[in-house]
Structures are given as C-alpha cells and as structure tokens.
Design a protein around this motif. Structure first.
Motif, PDB file in Angstrom:
ATOM      1  N   LEU A 135      45.694  38.427  52.110  1.00  0.00           N
ATOM      2  CA  LEU A 135      44.256  39.199  52.131  1.00  0.00           C
ATOM      3  C   LEU A 135      43.458  38.915  51.136  1.00  0.00           C
ATOM      4  O   LEU A 135      42.173  38.494  51.334  1.00  0.00           O
ATOM      5  CB  LEU A 135      44.710  40.761  52.298  1.00  0.00           C
ATOM      6  N   LEU A 136      43.824  38.838  49.724  1.00  0.00           N
ATOM      7  CA  LEU A 136      43.123  38.574  48.787  1.00  0.00           C
ATOM      8  C   LEU A 136      42.607  37.274  48.701  1.00  0.00           C
ATOM      9  O   LEU A 136      41.580  36.780  48.216  1.00  0.00           O
ATOM     10  CB  LEU A 136      43.809  39.045  47.454  1.00  0.00           C
ATOM     11  N   SER A 137      43.632  36.329  49.023  1.00  0.00           N
ATOM     12  CA  SER A 137      43.174  34.918  49.147  1.00  0.00           C
ATOM     13  C   SER A 137      41.997  34.539  50.067  1.00  0.00           C
ATOM     14  O   SER A 137      41.397  33.734  49.753  1.00  0.00           O
ATOM     15  CB  SER A 137      44.740  33.944  49.421  1.00  0.00           C
TER      16      SER A 137
ATOM     17  N   LEU B  21      39.238  43.125  40.283  1.00  0.00           N
ATOM     18  CA  LEU B  21      39.659  44.426  40.072  1.00  0.00           C
ATOM     19  C   LEU B  21      40.825  44.962  41.055  1.00  0.00           C
ATOM     20  O   LEU B  21      41.633  45.788  40.795  1.00  0.00           O
ATOM     21  CB  LEU B  21      38.530  45.490  39.996  1.00  0.00           C
ATOM     22  N   ILE B  22      40.067  44.848  42.485  1.00  0.00           N
ATOM     23  CA  ILE B  22      41.168  45.150  43.465  1.00  0.00           C
ATOM     24  C   ILE B  22      42.706  44.488  43.215  1.00  0.00           C
ATOM     25  O   ILE B  22      43.630  45.434  43.551  1.00  0.00           O
ATOM     26  CB  ILE B  22      40.507  44.621  44.811  1.00  0.00           C
ATOM     27  N   ALA B  23      42.692  43.422  42.887  1.00  0.00           N
ATOM     28  CA  ALA B  23      44.239  42.689  42.816  1.00  0.00           C
ATOM     29  C   ALA B  23      44.793  43.350  41.506  1.00  0.00           C
ATOM     30  O   ALA B  23      45.781  43.507  41.604  1.00  0.00           O
ATOM     31  CB  ALA B  23      43.979  41.220  42.522  1.00  0.00           C
TER      32      ALA B  23
ATOM     33  N   LYS C 118      43.154  27.004  44.871  1.00  0.00           N
ATOM     34  CA  LYS C 118      42.701  28.127  43.759  1.00  0.00           C
ATOM     35  C   LYS C 118      42.436  29.560  44.382  1.00  0.00           C
ATOM     36  O   LYS C 118      42.740  30.272  43.740  1.00  0.00           O
ATOM     37  CB  LYS C 118      41.484  27.344  43.135  1.00  0.00           C
ATOM     38  N   ALA C 119      42.091  29.570  45.410  1.00  0.00           N
ATOM     39  CA  ALA C 119      41.938  30.723  46.345  1.00  0.00           C
ATOM     40  C   ALA C 119      43.338  31.724  46.234  1.00  0.00           C
ATOM     41  O   ALA C 119      42.937  32.939  46.329  1.00  0.00           O
ATOM     42  CB  ALA C 119      41.255  30.605  47.610  1.00  0.00           C
ATOM     43  N   VAL C 120      44.490  30.895  46.199  1.00  0.00           N
ATOM     44  CA  VAL C 120      45.761  31.848  46.409  1.00  0.00           C
ATOM     45  C   VAL C 120      46.191  31.887  44.832  1.00  0.00           C
ATOM     46  O   VAL C 120      46.612  32.787  44.684  1.00  0.00           O
ATOM     47  CB  VAL C 120      46.499  30.725  47.043  1.00  0.00           C
ATOM     48  N   TYR C 121      46.037  30.995  43.945  1.00  0.00           N
ATOM     49  CA  TYR C 121      46.287  31.078  42.581  1.00  0.00           C
ATOM     50  C   TYR C 121      45.688  32.064  41.939  1.00  0.00           C
ATOM     51  O   TYR C 121      46.362  32.766  41.101  1.00  0.00           O
ATOM     52  CB  TYR C 121      46.021  29.377  41.991  1.00  0.00           C
ATOM     53  N   LEU C 122      44.278  32.213  42.058  1.00  0.00           N
ATOM     54  CA  LEU C 122      43.643  33.320  41.442  1.00  0.00           C
ATOM     55  C   LEU C 122      44.165  34.673  41.562  1.00  0.00           C
ATOM     56  O   LEU C 122      44.232  35.552  40.610  1.00  0.00           O
ATOM     57  CB  LEU C 122      42.303  33.043  41.562  1.00  0.00           C
ATOM     58  N   PRO C 123      44.329  35.109  42.817  1.00  0.00           N
ATOM     59  CA  PRO C 123      44.750  36.444  43.241  1.00  0.00           C
ATOM     60  C   PRO C 123      46.137  36.802  42.496  1.00  0.00           C
ATOM     61  O   PRO C 123      46.445  37.911  42.261  1.00  0.00           O
ATOM     62  CB  PRO C 123      44.577  36.247  44.726  1.00  0.00           C
ATOM     63  N   LEU C 124      47.108  35.586  42.625  1.00  0.00           N
ATOM     64  CA  LEU C 124      48.363  35.878  41.878  1.00  0.00           C
ATOM     65  C   LEU C 124      48.171  35.855  40.442  1.00  0.00           C
ATOM     66  O   LEU C 124      48.945  36.987  40.024  1.00  0.00           O
ATOM     67  CB  LEU C 124      49.202  34.372  42.136  1.00  0.00           C
ATOM     68  N   LEU C 125      47.178  35.416  39.958  1.00  0.00           N
ATOM     69  CA  LEU C 125      47.381  35.582  38.384  1.00  0.00           C
ATOM     70  C   LEU C 125      46.655  37.120  38.272  1.00  0.00           C
ATOM     71  O   LEU C 125      47.231  37.643  37.222  1.00  0.00           O
ATOM     72  CB  LEU C 125      46.234  34.810  37.851  1.00  0.00           C
ATOM     73  N   ASP C 126      45.864  37.586  39.095  1.00  0.00           N
ATOM     74  CA  ASP C 126      45.282  38.871  38.988  1.00  0.00           C
ATOM     75  C   ASP C 126      46.354  39.733  39.059  1.00  0.00           C
ATOM     76  O   ASP C 126      46.397  40.859  38.504  1.00  0.00           O
ATOM     77  CB  ASP C 126      43.900  39.222  39.724  1.00  0.00           C
TER      78      ASP C 126
END
Length: 630
Positions: free
Chosen positions: A295-297, A339-341, A311-319
């Motif tokens: 969902l976040l991706s 913030l949500i992540a 990168k859309a998947v990578y960034l939420p995982l980092l967060d």
C-alpha cells in the motif's frame, strides 16, 4: 587398607575388599546411622570380619592418622566431592609417601593432573633417596602411587556389554575388549574363545556376576582355572566360563549409507522442523507486513513525481525499518507517507520480532526431537542422559550400534551430545507408552534404562516388556534387595527374556578394589563363591614363570597365562579416562593372546594372567609354585 567416603561406593568397596579380596579394612564414614553406615557397622560388629569403622565428618589430618593412613598399604578416597578427595589425597601423601592412593574424581582433566602431581612427588622423593644410595632412577613400581578412577566410567563397559552383548564381565587390556561368557553343557567351542576360566558344578549357569544368580553348587563344586583335559571332557556335562575376545562381529553395524557424507547430512538436517517458519502465526504477521509495504509503495508511486517503481518500494521499506533519511527536501506527500510508514513500523516491527523469536524457539525445541524412521530395527533404546547415560551413549556410538535415546529433560547434559552424534532423540517421559512406541521398542533388540529413579526404571522396563516380551532389558537399580526381587520376578514372568539390574557403585567397586590391591591387578571377576583376578606381571624375577614354557607355567586352580608381550620401560598405569580393567600403556606393547603352549617365557616378557587369590599371593611373593602343579 583405608576407605573414606560418604555414599554407597564406600560401602560396596568395603564389602568387596572384605568378602572377595580378604583384606583388613578401616572405613571412615560421616555417620553410622544412615543406610551405608549401618551396614558397615554390622560388619564391624561381626567377630569374623576384620572391618573397622571410624566416624568422622571430614578426612582431615587427625582423621587420617586415626584411621592408620601412615601405616596403611592403600587408601581409597570415595567422597562425592572432587575437592574433598583432592585435599585428602595431598594430606595422605604427606603422611605416607609410599601409600597406594585410589581417588574418585568426576572431572577427568582434573583427575589426570592430580595423578601426575602426586606421582611426581613420589618420584622426586624416591629419586633423592636412590641418588643418595648410588642407585639409578627407575620407573614407578607396579604397586605404588596414585590411581584416579571415575565410578561412572568404570561402570560404562558393563552396562554397554549387558545391553549390546548379553551377560558377561568385561575386561579391557591394551586396547582389546574381552568378556567372560557362560557356555552351557554341550555348546561347541567358539572361534573367539581364548581360555577356560572355570567349570561350573551344573550343566548350565546364569551370569555368575548377576545379582540374581542362584548359589546351588553341585557335589563337585566350581573348578577355577582347570587344565585342558578337564576342560575338554567337561564341555559335554558341565557349564563353562570362557574368556572371549569381543570383535566387530559382536556389534551391530549401521547401514552403509549412514556413514557416508550424504547419509550424515541427511540424518542431521532432514528431520529438522523447518515448517515452524511457515506457521500460521508467521504467515499472518509477514502477510500484514507485505500488505502495508504494498500500500505504501503504491501511494509513493502515485504521489511522488518521476519516481521509478523499485524506488517506490525501496523507500517505504527504509521508512518502516527507520533506516532512511528524513524527507526534509521532499514534497509534502512524501513527508506524510514517511511519517505514516514510521508509525506503521513502530506498530508492526514488535510483531515481526516476536513471531520470529517464537518460531526460532519452536524450531530449537522441535529440532531436539528426532524419532527413528519406520525402517529402524534391531537397535538399542537408551533411557536417561545423565552422567552415566551420556558416557554409555558415546561408547555405544563408537562401536557403531544403532541407538534411540529418550530423555525428558531438554537441558540434560547428554542432549547436546546426542544431537551432535546425530542419534534419534525423543524428549519425552519414557513412562508414557506412546513414547515407547515412538522409540520403536517393539522392533528393538536391547533396552538400557539409566535414570536415577529406581521406581521409574522399573515402570519403564515393565511397560517395555508388555510391548516386546523378548527385549534384552538392563536397568539401573541401587537398592540390592529391591534389585534381587525385581530380577527374580521378571525372570519368572518372562523366562525366555534376559533382564539384568545393575548399580553403578556395585559395578565400579571391583575396579576400585583392584586398584587398591595394586596396579598389577586389572580386574576382579567373582565366580559363584570364588574369585578370579586378572593381573599383568613382568616375568623377570618370578621363579614360577621365568624359564618355563607357557604349558609348564600353568598352575591348576592357581594361575593361567592368557597373553604374552614385551615388558615396557614404563609402569602399567590406570587412567581417569580408562574403564573397568582398562590399561594405559605408554609404549602400547602388543600382546599375543593366542601364544603357543611351547613358548618359553623370558626375562624381557610381560604376561597377562588369570589367577586365584592364592595364586596371586604366590606370584607376588616370588615363591615357587605349590606341589601338584600341572
């Protein structure tokens, strides 16, 4: 001889030395009112027994002097605490430098160091004396100095032999294993038989060392160390005790593929419970995590301009895992999603960690259990992995027996050993009939029950008897009266099956008694009302041996030459890691166990003898044999 102890080993050792070996004994015990002290007190009050009793809480210098250590031939320190035995040994060596010390030690390495320390003290003192008298330094004589033994180690060979080979006293000499086997009348000679040790009074006998042997000698009585003619003619009419060499033919070999690398890997890893990592709990937690990341991706991909999908998947995982940099220079949508992540990660990460830990614990617990496969048969079921059971397991595994282990305590010292050896292990209570089915007792050849609870051991054996009436059962029972009753009852209920009860202290006491009699004594074998001693003797200086052929050196009912080897420069030594009757020979001389009867014994030879007590006395005095020698 002096015995100091606080448990059953001291009591059994006193009885052994008094009744079997005929020695004068002083026993030091902390109390005369417990079960051990009361029996020694009964012996002390018997006018026919030379046993003396001394009550003392600790073996300090005053106690050792009162017991007569300064003039004693041997001292056995059989306390259950290693440190107490060590302190008493150092005191005794200072009081009597020439006394033979027999020390009970659980820690093998500590016992080895103590043995070397005390022996060096004797060598240094004697070296100073010899140099002052102009004599060269030599090795320690056979009858002096320190022997460190473990009651568990000395009992292991008997327990293994009883389960794997059947009844019979075991003896180890120079890396070879032997046992005394009873041959009923009419039994043809076996290729592994080395010598006839005794002719029984009847046509058949049970194991003469077992606790349930009947004492019903016939009119001729038992004849120890008979000559060849008597042994040949008696094989058709009388039972015989034969000395047999234990070879690889006596053991059960494991399947060939289990000894290959592939078989070892299969045994080690195929049974592991990998499915705990795909349990419902794990799948639920990681499913929620995957849904949140998805969902976040999608939200990141749709709200952030010109961002690639990876990168859309990578960034939420980092967060989520709080590993990314703050999005201070990013768009407002990116800041909100970060913030949500982050808050989502705070909520879901504890669930992920908890589920992973639970799965890991479940995996470790379940991986201990390794029940045998359906094709497993003719194996040995070992119940109990304490101090004794662990060493029995290692000994059985070294002889390539197939084993299934049952131990209800996952923290027992032998559980890690069983896993390391790749032995099928069932971490359950063996009193549960379901556990016996898992251990495949119905298809087993033998069963060893070695827990410390007599009642539980009996329950397990009786349950196993119902499942497999013909299984060879060996159980550890301490109480003698209870053991005799159990053995007789089980033998009456299952006349075609072999049941033996064994006590660790009872099995260990002959080795301790043999060590107290001198290092030349390898083992003691009671035979009905008699006793045979196995000794090693250098031929040089013995008028009964030197210059005679093996046939001429035989003395009926006194001694028999079993093996001949070269006399080494070092003394024969017992070791804390040796077993009952074990020898550590630094130069490892080879003994010929089937020597020609015409071989002449020379001064450079060393022989292994089976002797009676009277025969040993004659040999140790260096006297000529009594009239009537063959």
């Amino acid at each position: 001889m002096v015995i100091c102890g606080d448990d059953g080993l001291a009591r059994r050792l006193a009885v052994e030395l008094d009744a079997v070996c005929g020695e004068t004994v002083t026993v030091v015990l902390p109390s005369r009112h417990d079960e051990h002290g009361s029996e020694i007190d009964t012996l002390h009050r018997d006018p026919r027994s030379p046993v003396e009793l001394l009550i003392a809480a600790r073996p300090d210098e005053q106690t050792l002097r009162a017991a007569g250590v300064d003039r004693a031939a041997a001292l056995a320190l059989a306390y259950g605490d290693d440190q107490t035995n060590m302190m008493a040994a150092l005191l005794a060596r200072s009081l009597n430098p020439s006394i033979r010390l027999v020390i009970r030690m659980y820690n093998r390495e500590r016992g080895r160091h103590l043995e070397q320390l005390l022996d060096r003290a004797v060598l240094a003192r004697r070296d100073r004396s010899d140099m002052g008298a102009g004599r060269p330094r030599d090795a320690l004589p056979l009858d002096t100095s320190t022997t460190v033994l473990s009651d568990a180690d000395t009992a292991v060979p008997e327990l293994v032999a009883a389960a794997a080979l059947g009844p019979g006293h075991t003896l180890q000499v120079a890396g070879k294993v032997f046992r005394g086997v009873v041959r009923p009348a009419g039994t043809p000679p076996h290729a592994s038989d080395l010598a006839t040790l005794a002719i029984f009074s009847g046509t058949d006998r049970d194991d003469p060392r077992s606790e349930d042997s009947a004492e019903t000698p016939g009119e001729d009585g038992t004849r120890l160390l008979p000559d060849t003619v008597a042994s040949y003619h008696s094989q058709f009419t009388h039972g015989r005790l034969m000395l047999e060499e234990v070879t690889h033919d006596h053991v059960l070999e494991t399947p060939a593929d289990s000894r290959t690398v592939g078989g070892w890997l299969r045994d080690r890893f195929t049974h592991l419970p990998w499915k705990v990592f795909v349990s419902r709990e794990m799948m639920s937690v990681f499913g929620v995590l995957a849904a949140v990341v998805t969902l976040l991706s999608l939200a990141t991909y749709c709200t952030v301009d010109d961002i690639p999908l990876w990168k859309a998947v990578y960034l939420p995982l980092l967060d989520i895992f709080t590993m990314g940099d703050p999005a201070t220079d990013e768009s407002r949508a990116r800041k909100v999603l970060q913030l949500i992540a982050g808050f989502t990660g705070l909520a879901i990460l504890p669930l992920v960690v908890a589920a992973t830990l639970n799965a890991t614990v479940a995996f470790r617990t379940a991986s201990i259990s390794h029940p045998p496969t359906d094709g497993f048969s003719d194996h040995i079921v070992l119940v109990g992995l304490g101090k004794v059971g662990t060493r029995v397991l290692v000994r059985l595994r070294s002889t390539q027996h197939r084993i299934v282990v049952v131990e209800r305590d996952p923290g027992a010292r032998g559980v890690a050993v069983a896993r390391e050896l790749g032995v099928p292990l069932i971490p359950e209570d063996a009193t549960d009939p379901r556990v016996l089915d898992l251990a495949r007792v119905r298809q087993s050849a033998s069963m060893l029950v070695l827990t410390s609870d007599d009642s539980a051991n009996l329950d397990i054996v009786m349950a196993a008897r119902e499942v497999n009436p013909g299984v060879r059962a060996v159980m550890r029972l301490y109480d003698d009266d209870f053991a005799a009753t159990v053995s007789l009852t089980l033998r009456a209920s299952y006349p075609d099956a072999l049941t033996r009860s064994r006590s660790v202290s009872a099995l260990a006491s002959p080795a301790f008694a043999a060590a107290m009699m001198g290092r030349h004594v390898l083992g003691v074998m009671p035979v009905e009302r008699g006793v045979l001693l196995f000794t090693v003797v250098d031929v040089a200086g013995h008028p009964a041996l030197e210059g005679f052929s093996i046939h001429q050196a035989f003395a009926r009912n006194e001694w028999r030459v079993l093996a001949v080897g070269a006399a080494g420069s070092a003394a024969v030594r017992f070791s804390s890691s040796d077993t009952l009757g074990g020898l550590h020979l630094p130069n490892r001389p080879d003994f010929d166990w089937r020597p020609s009867h015409g071989r002449v014994l020379r001064a450079g030879d060393r022989v292994v003898l089976a002797t009676t007590r009277q025969g040993l006395d004659i040999l140790m005095r260096g006297a000529m044999p009594a009239p009537g020698r063959t």
